[in-house]
Design an enzyme around this catalytic site. Structure first.
Site, short mmCIF file in Angstrom:
data_model
loop_
_atom_site.label_atom_id
_atom_site.label_comp_id
_atom_site.label_asym_id
_atom_site.label_seq_id
_atom_site.Cartn_x
_atom_site.Cartn_y
_atom_site.Cartn_z
CB SER A 7 -0.91 0.00 1.23
OG SER A 7 -1.56 1.25 1.32
CG HIS A 32 -3.89 -1.35 -1.64
ND1 HIS A 32 -4.95 -2.19 -1.90
CD2 HIS A 32 -4.34 -0.47 -0.72
CE1 HIS A 32 -5.98 -1.84 -1.16
NE2 HIS A 32 -5.64 -0.79 -0.44
CG ASP A 34 -5.24 2.80 0.81
OD1 ASP A 34 -6.17 1.99 0.65
OD2 ASP A 34 -4.17 2.52 1.37
CG MET A 36 -8.27 7.66 2.01
SD MET A 36 -7.36 7.81 3.55
CE MET A 36 -6.58 6.19 3.62
CG HIS A 65 -9.29 0.52 -0.77
ND1 HIS A 65 -8.70 0.34 0.47
CD2 HIS A 65 -10.63 0.53 -0.53
CE1 HIS A 65 -9.62 0.26 1.39
NE2 HIS A 65 -10.81 0.38 0.83
CG MET A 67 -11.37 3.67 1.70
SD MET A 67 -9.89 3.66 2.72
CE MET A 67 -8.66 3.66 1.43
CG MET A 137 -11.70 -2.14 5.02
SD MET A 137 -10.20 -1.79 4.09
CE MET A 137 -9.17 -0.97 5.30
N GLY A 145 -0.93 2.15 9.52
CA GLY A 145 -0.21 2.01 10.78
C GLY A 145 -1.03 1.55 11.98
CG ASP A 175 -6.28 -2.42 3.09
OD1 ASP A 175 -5.20 -2.15 3.63
OD2 ASP A 175 -6.88 -1.63 2.33
N GLY A 176 -4.98 -3.87 6.27
CA GLY A 176 -4.89 -3.19 7.57
C GLY A 176 -4.14 -4.01 8.60
N GLY A 197 1.01 -1.86 4.18
CA GLY A 197 1.60 -0.54 4.02
C GLY A 197 2.81 -0.35 4.92
#
Ligand code: DX5
Ligand code: ZN
Length: 221
Positions: A7, A32, A34, A36, A65, A67, A137, A145, A175-176, A197
């Protein structure tokens, strides 16, 4: 085939090319990205021009992805920017989701559905025949993080069962909070695509860290 999808949210933008080359040498399968909008999640990140810039300089596919509160506005710009997969949250514009997923597939890209940590796994059922992957998720979306939520393991197993029953071709992505330490247990629970990530880009040696991940993923349970 199990895969590592780093990520880029956690990458050092000043050193992005070198960090991406290191991850690629280490075995990364895709990027990946993200997206947002500051509404669906409380943070802002990248727009389509970032996707386009990355695509120009890498052979690996980019996963967008989304969001964002209104994914219908952003699908076309990310397809035009070269995204190979576009992942839409089941919680955003749910009434339009079948049509939006179809538009991704019709454009020749891979459609996917994303679930927030509290969205029931069964929510994906109607979409399984028509998607390439489900992204679960394992943290509340918005920030890198964070630590993986332990209840994710039960959710992975539940999704794995639904996928096996309805459409075994669908990949299960997570993811996460994914790390080389929890990867063996996640693999065993049924994850196919490992989005990571901070554990990739925060490592002292990114290439070695990716090799470490890929070493775990080669040992299919
Ligand atoms: C969170 C993002 C993730 C994030 C993961 O909203 O969807 O892709 O970058 O970061 P880590 O691996 O640091 O949890
Ligand atoms: Zn993500």
């Amino acid at each position: 085939m199990k895969r590592l999808e780093p990520s880029l949210l956690a990458a050092d933008l000043y050193r992005l090319p070198a960090q991406m080359e290191a991850a690629e040498r280490g075995g990364a399968a895709a990027w990946h990205l993200d997206i947002m909008d500051g509404h669906f999640v409380p943070n802002l990140s990248f727009g389509p021009h970032v996707c386009e810039g990355i695509r120009k300089h890498t052979a690996l596919p980019v996963t967008a992805h989304l969001m964002v509160e209104r994914p219908s506005r952003f699908i076309r710009p990310f397809l035009d920017a070269g995204a190979g997969a576009v992942l839409l949250h089941a919680e955003t514009e749910p009434e339009r989701l079948p049509e939006l997923l179809r538009s991704v597939r019709d454009a020749g890209a891979e459609p996917g559905v994303v679930l927030r940590p509290k969205t029931p796994p069964e929510t994906v059922l109607p979409y399984l025949p028509a998607i390439g992957r489900v992204l679960l998720m394992s943290v509340e979306p918005g920030y890198g993080g964070q630590a993986l939520l332990p209840e994710s393991f039960g959710r992975i197993r539940a999704l794995r069962r639904l996928i096996e029953r309805e459409n075994p071709a669908v990949l299960l992505a997570l993811d996460g909070g994914v790390t080389p330490e929890n990867a063996p247990a996640l693999l065993e629970a049924g994850v196919d695509v490992f989005v990571a990530g901070s554990s990739v880009f925060g490592a002292p040696d990114i290439e070695t860290r990716c090799r470490e991940f890929c070493g775990v993923l080669r040992h299919e349970p």
